[in-house]
Design a protein around this motif. Structure first.
Motif, PDB file in Angstrom:
ATOM      1  N   THR A 173       0.706  -1.530  -0.144  1.00 48.52           N
ATOM      2  CA  THR A 173      -0.112   0.116  -0.023  1.00 48.52           C
ATOM      3  C   THR A 173       0.725   1.181   0.001  1.00 48.52           C
ATOM      4  OG1 THR A 173      -0.263  -0.282   2.391  1.00 48.52           O
ATOM      5  CG2 THR A 173      -2.099  -1.051   1.019  1.00 48.52           C
ATOM      6  N   ALA A 174       2.194   1.246   0.265  1.00 45.01           N
ATOM      7  CA  ALA A 174       2.838   2.468   0.436  1.00 45.01           C
ATOM      8  C   ALA A 174       3.370   2.756  -1.126  1.00 45.01           C
ATOM      9  CB  ALA A 174       3.951   2.122   1.277  1.00 45.01           C
ATOM     10  N   ILE A 175       3.388   1.812  -1.960  1.00 45.17           N
ATOM     11  CA  ILE A 175       3.771   1.865  -3.380  1.00 45.17           C
ATOM     12  C   ILE A 175       2.629   2.633  -3.946  1.00 45.17           C
ATOM     13  CG2 ILE A 175       4.734   1.186  -5.489  1.00 45.17           C
ATOM     14  CD1 ILE A 175       5.874  -1.396  -3.923  1.00 45.17           C
ATOM     15  N   THR A 176       2.745   3.880  -4.485  1.00 47.74           N
ATOM     16  CA  THR A 176       1.521   4.615  -4.760  1.00 47.74           C
ATOM     17  C   THR A 176       1.391   4.575  -6.254  1.00 47.74           C
ATOM     18  OG1 THR A 176       3.035   6.791  -5.207  1.00 47.74           O
ATOM     19  CG2 THR A 176       1.740   6.341  -3.152  1.00 47.74           C
ATOM     20  N   ASN A 177       2.006   4.040  -7.099  1.00 44.12           N
ATOM     21  CA  ASN A 177       1.964   3.937  -8.542  1.00 44.12           C
ATOM     22  C   ASN A 177       2.952   3.099  -9.212  1.00 44.12           C
ATOM     23  OD1 ASN A 177       0.461   4.536 -10.888  1.00 44.12           O
ATOM     24  ND2 ASN A 177       2.067   6.208 -11.572  1.00 44.12           N
ATOM     25  N   GLY A 178       2.532   2.461 -10.458  1.00 42.36           N
ATOM     26  CA  GLY A 178       3.405   1.728 -11.126  1.00 42.36           C
ATOM     27  C   GLY A 178       3.580   0.203 -10.389  1.00 42.36           C
ATOM     28  N   ALA A 179       4.603  -0.553 -10.882  1.00 40.58           N
ATOM     29  CA  ALA A 179       4.827  -1.910 -10.454  1.00 40.58           C
ATOM     30  C   ALA A 179       4.969  -2.142  -8.949  1.00 40.58           C
ATOM     31  CB  ALA A 179       6.216  -2.434 -11.038  1.00 40.58           C
ATOM     32  N   GLY A 180       4.194  -2.832  -8.197  1.00 43.68           N
ATOM     33  CA  GLY A 180       3.929  -3.120  -6.946  1.00 43.68           C
ATOM     34  C   GLY A 180       3.053  -2.459  -6.220  1.00 43.68           C
ATOM     35  N   SER A 181       2.454  -1.379  -6.823  1.00 48.29           N
ATOM     36  CA  SER A 181       1.126  -0.461  -6.049  1.00 48.29           C
ATOM     37  C   SER A 181      -0.299  -1.453  -6.199  1.00 48.29           C
ATOM     38  CB  SER A 181       0.910   0.678  -6.935  1.00 48.29           C
ATOM     39  OG  SER A 181       0.633   0.369  -8.062  1.00 48.29           O
ATOM     40  N   CYS A 182      -0.903  -1.398  -5.097  1.00 49.08           N
ATOM     41  CA  CYS A 182      -2.158  -1.877  -5.032  1.00 49.08           C
ATOM     42  C   CYS A 182      -2.968  -1.447  -5.704  1.00 49.08           C
ATOM     43  CB  CYS A 182      -2.626  -2.306  -3.501  1.00 49.08           C
ATOM     44  SG  CYS A 182      -1.297  -3.021  -2.323  1.00 49.08           S
ATOM     45  N   PRO A 183      -3.885  -2.367  -6.561  1.00 52.65           N
ATOM     46  CA  PRO A 183      -5.033  -1.753  -7.449  1.00 52.65           C
ATOM     47  C   PRO A 183      -6.173  -1.272  -6.421  1.00 52.65           C
ATOM     48  CG  PRO A 183      -5.207  -4.165  -7.294  1.00 52.65           C
ATOM     49  CD  PRO A 183      -3.854  -3.944  -6.648  1.00 52.65           C
ATOM     50  N   LYS A 184      -6.909  -0.222  -6.816  1.00 56.08           N
ATOM     51  CA  LYS A 184      -7.910   0.557  -6.281  1.00 56.08           C
ATOM     52  C   LYS A 184      -9.247   0.160  -6.856  1.00 56.08           C
ATOM     53  CE  LYS A 184      -5.394   3.033  -3.331  1.00 56.08           C
ATOM     54  NZ  LYS A 184      -3.987   2.576  -3.903  1.00 56.08           N
ATOM     55  N   ARG A 185      -8.957   0.064  -8.421  1.00 58.31           N
ATOM     56  CA  ARG A 185     -10.256  -0.610  -9.061  1.00 58.31           C
ATOM     57  C   ARG A 185      -9.444  -1.444 -10.220  1.00 58.31           C
ATOM     58  NH1 ARG A 185     -10.264   2.879 -13.815  1.00 58.31           N
ATOM     59  NH2 ARG A 185     -12.630   2.342 -14.095  1.00 58.31           N
ATOM     60  N   CYS A 186     -10.381  -2.235 -11.020  1.00 56.55           N
ATOM     61  CA  CYS A 186      -9.934  -3.002 -12.181  1.00 56.55           C
ATOM     62  C   CYS A 186     -10.859  -2.973 -13.220  1.00 56.55           C
ATOM     63  CB  CYS A 186     -10.262  -4.555 -11.311  1.00 56.55           C
ATOM     64  SG  CYS A 186      -9.417  -5.095  -9.868  1.00 56.55           S
ATOM     65  N   ASP A 187     -10.069  -2.548 -14.384  1.00 59.50           N
ATOM     66  CA  ASP A 187     -10.544  -2.409 -15.807  1.00 59.50           C
ATOM     67  C   ASP A 187      -9.663  -2.866 -16.631  1.00 59.50           C
ATOM     68  OD1 ASP A 187     -12.073   0.525 -17.228  1.00 59.50           O
ATOM     69  OD2 ASP A 187     -12.040  -1.680 -17.797  1.00 59.50           O
ATOM     70  N   ASP A 188      -9.852  -3.950 -17.274  1.00 59.22           N
ATOM     71  CA  ASP A 188      -8.986  -4.333 -18.379  1.00 59.22           C
ATOM     72  C   ASP A 188      -9.359  -3.527 -19.824  1.00 59.22           C
ATOM     73  OD1 ASP A 188     -10.358  -7.474 -19.063  1.00 59.22           O
ATOM     74  OD2 ASP A 188     -11.179  -5.701 -19.033  1.00 59.22           O
ATOM     75  N   GLY A 189     -10.297  -2.648 -19.837  1.00 60.06           N
ATOM     76  CA  GLY A 189     -10.618  -2.302 -21.045  1.00 60.06           C
ATOM     77  C   GLY A 189     -11.322  -2.878 -22.029  1.00 60.06           C
ATOM     78  N   GLN A 190     -11.951  -4.214 -21.479  1.00 61.04           N
ATOM     79  CA  GLN A 190     -12.543  -5.138 -22.568  1.00 61.04           C
ATOM     80  C   GLN A 190     -14.050  -5.186 -21.987  1.00 61.04           C
ATOM     81  OE1 GLN A 190     -10.673  -6.221 -24.844  1.00 61.04           O
ATOM     82  NE2 GLN A 190      -8.903  -5.056 -23.902  1.00 61.04           N
ATOM     83  N   SER A 191     -14.914  -5.113 -22.943  1.00 59.62           N
ATOM     84  CA  SER A 191     -16.266  -5.087 -22.513  1.00 59.62           C
ATOM     85  C   SER A 191     -16.729  -6.340 -22.196  1.00 59.62           C
ATOM     86  CB  SER A 191     -17.256  -4.450 -23.807  1.00 59.62           C
ATOM     87  OG  SER A 191     -16.945  -5.089 -24.811  1.00 59.62           O
ATOM     88  N   CYS A 192     -16.019  -7.667 -22.707  1.00 62.99           N
ATOM     89  CA  CYS A 192     -16.634  -8.829 -22.519  1.00 62.99           C
ATOM     90  C   CYS A 192     -16.158  -9.574 -21.406  1.00 62.99           C
ATOM     91  CB  CYS A 192     -16.410  -9.890 -23.824  1.00 62.99           C
ATOM     92  SG  CYS A 192     -17.732  -9.229 -24.956  1.00 62.99           S
ATOM     93  N   THR A 193     -15.299  -8.734 -20.626  1.00 72.56           N
ATOM     94  CA  THR A 193     -15.032  -9.416 -19.216  1.00 72.56           C
ATOM     95  C   THR A 193     -15.724  -8.909 -17.961  1.00 72.56           C
ATOM     96  OG1 THR A 193     -13.275  -7.940 -18.929  1.00 72.56           O
ATOM     97  CG2 THR A 193     -12.687 -10.099 -20.031  1.00 72.56           C
ATOM     98  N   ALA A 194     -16.027  -9.329 -16.909  1.00 74.21           N
ATOM     99  CA  ALA A 194     -16.548  -9.002 -15.713  1.00 74.21           C
ATOM    100  C   ALA A 194     -15.408  -8.959 -14.714  1.00 74.21           C
ATOM    101  CB  ALA A 194     -17.423  -9.908 -15.162  1.00 74.21           C
TER     102      ALA A 194
END
Length: 455
Positions: A65-86
């Motif tokens: 959680t202390a890594i704010t951005n990039g590799a190693g940071s924890c996701p706040k939301r998930c969006d792969d940009g694909q409409s055919c995935t939940a």
């Protein structure tokens, strides 16, 4: 039961726990598996709780959680940009990860932009005229089969993110093909000499690990040493960040072979906002590009618009050739700020025939294009500087043609001087004696010369 594709939210970051399997799927109520608590610890006290928030991905953690951005940071939301995935976020704190589950059921309502395989317009409102293979990345597509390899939007044929410590997988079919990468955490990985030394492994457990890794100094063949404290000279990186939105920050390798690479983002992506507008992309092909460029309108700050057809007012130049041999023609800017510049050629060039005889180069030994100044109008000359009368081949003194609706210019130098008269076609807000188009209502309002001509 639908097959689930698990993609760890932070690509390219090696999980520290040496395990032969990916994390256990969450339980049906959405809670993390194996008793893991929402603060990143586990109920039995063996989870990553004590190290969570220390700025590095420790054994048992998926992120920090202390890594704010990039590799190693924890996701706040998930969006792969694909409409055919939940898309779903599971866990929290240092145990957060993303799950992308393919949508396979036809849904009559509400529209979600996805037409699953086997569905039709009658069973799913998102199913209409097929667009896969039409050469465009349409809404709901990850790529298009008709786009040539190497071009933005082309469907991948193989996947390789350049990181030895990830397993790269091509998923999906047709225009839903995407690349996914999962971290290699097991010592020995994909086999002997796969180039990866996962965190926590040594030469005794993985042949790719240095024999001197962990001795506190960077030895030959190592790029860092795991025993050197974080941020110290020679310390091994646990995350990579260059603060540029147009690079993909990748942690390559592991152990004493860990290093950072910053790969330029070149592909246009209309479905993902990452802050980057790659070269050659527009608002029509990338969500981060200026919204006005490519809308067929000449907006404020633009010199042209790439969607306006060639030859129509406001279109971007396709060529900068002004037809004058004694100018150097160049493109300036890009996309909707593209302009042409024409700088005079002033230097004599004794080794090149470019059709230009600059001023002062009036002898052929100084410039092969010059026979200028001998008082004779030679082939290839537009005038001769030694002839006084412009009517008899002398160089022009004035280019005024007496027409209000032309821009009169003296172009060239030496015996290449000539007049050009370019028609004025654009209405102006200042009086210049020309009303370019009295039939245009916009001219009648904005151009004072048009208003005067009708009084």
């Amino acid at each position: 039961m639908y097959q689930r594709l698990w993609v760890v939210a932070i690509l390219g970051v090696a999980w520290s726990a040496c395990s032969t399997t990916l994390p256990t799927l969450p339980s049906s109520d959405g809670s993390p598996p194996d008793g893991r608590q929402t603060d990143g610890s586990s109920s039995d006290g063996t989870g990553p709780g004590p190290g969570c928030g220390n700025g590095r991905v420790d054994p048992g953690e998926l992120c920090d959680t202390a890594i704010t951005n990039g590799a190693g940071s924890c996701p706040k939301r998930c969006d792969d940009g694909q409409s055919c995935t939940a898309d779903a976020l599971h866990g929290s704190a240092c145990a957060a990860l993303c799950e992308f589950t393919p949508i396979t059921r036809c849904a009559a309502d509400p529209p979600d932009g996805c037409c699953p395989a086997g569905c039709s317009p009658g069973s799913d409102p998102d199913c209409g005229k097929p667009t896969c293979g039409n050469g465009d990345v349409d809404p709901g597509e990850a790529c298009d089969l008709a786009i040539p390899q190497g071009m933005p939007g082309a469907c991948p044929q193989r996947c390789n993110d350049g990181n030895d410590c990830t397993q790269d997988l091509l998923t999906g079919t047709d225009c839903q093909q995407v690349c996914a990468s999962t971290a290699i955490t097991q010592c020995g990985g994909k086999g002997p000499s796969d180039g990866c030394c996962p965190p926590g492994c040594t030469n005794a457990t993985d042949a790719d690990c240095s024999t001197t890794c962990g001795n506190g100094k960077v030895d030959p063949g190592e790029s860092c040493d795991t025993a050197i404290p974080p941020n110290g000279p020679g310390a091994c990186p646990t995350a990579c960040r260059d603060d540029s939105p147009c690079t993909k920050d990748v942690l390559t390798g592991g152990g004493c072979d860990a290093s950072c690479s910053f790969q330029p983002i070149l592909a246009c992506d209309p479905g993902v906002r990452d802050g980057c507008c790659p070269p050659g992309c527009t608002s029509l092909t990338d969500a981060d590009c200026t919204k006005t460029c490519g809308n067929s309108v000449l907006d404020s700050g633009e010199t042209c618009d790439i969607a306006i057809p060639s030859g129509v007012q406001g279109s971007c130049p396709r060529s900068c050739d002004d037809g004058v041999s004694c100018t150097q023609d160049r493109f300036n800017g890009s996309d909707c700020t593209l302009t042409c510049s024409h700088s005079p050629i002033t230097a004599c060039n004794p080794n090149d025939r470019d059709g230009c005889c600059p001023a002062g180069c009036a002898t052929a030994d100084r410039d092969p294009d010059c026979l200028c100044g001998n008082g004779i109008l030679e082939p290839g000359e537009k005038c001769d500087v030694a002839i006084k009368d412009p009517q008899r081949g002398g160089c022009p003194i004035s280019c005024d043609d007496g027409q209000g609706c032309t821009v009169d210019q003296l172009i060239g130098a030496g015996c290449d001087q000539h007049c050009a008269h370019q028609p004025i076609t654009v209405c102006k807000t200042i009086a210049d004696g020309c009303c370019p188009n009295p039939a245009d209502p916009l001219c009648m309002i904005s151009d004072p010369d048009c208003t005067i001509s009708t009084r």
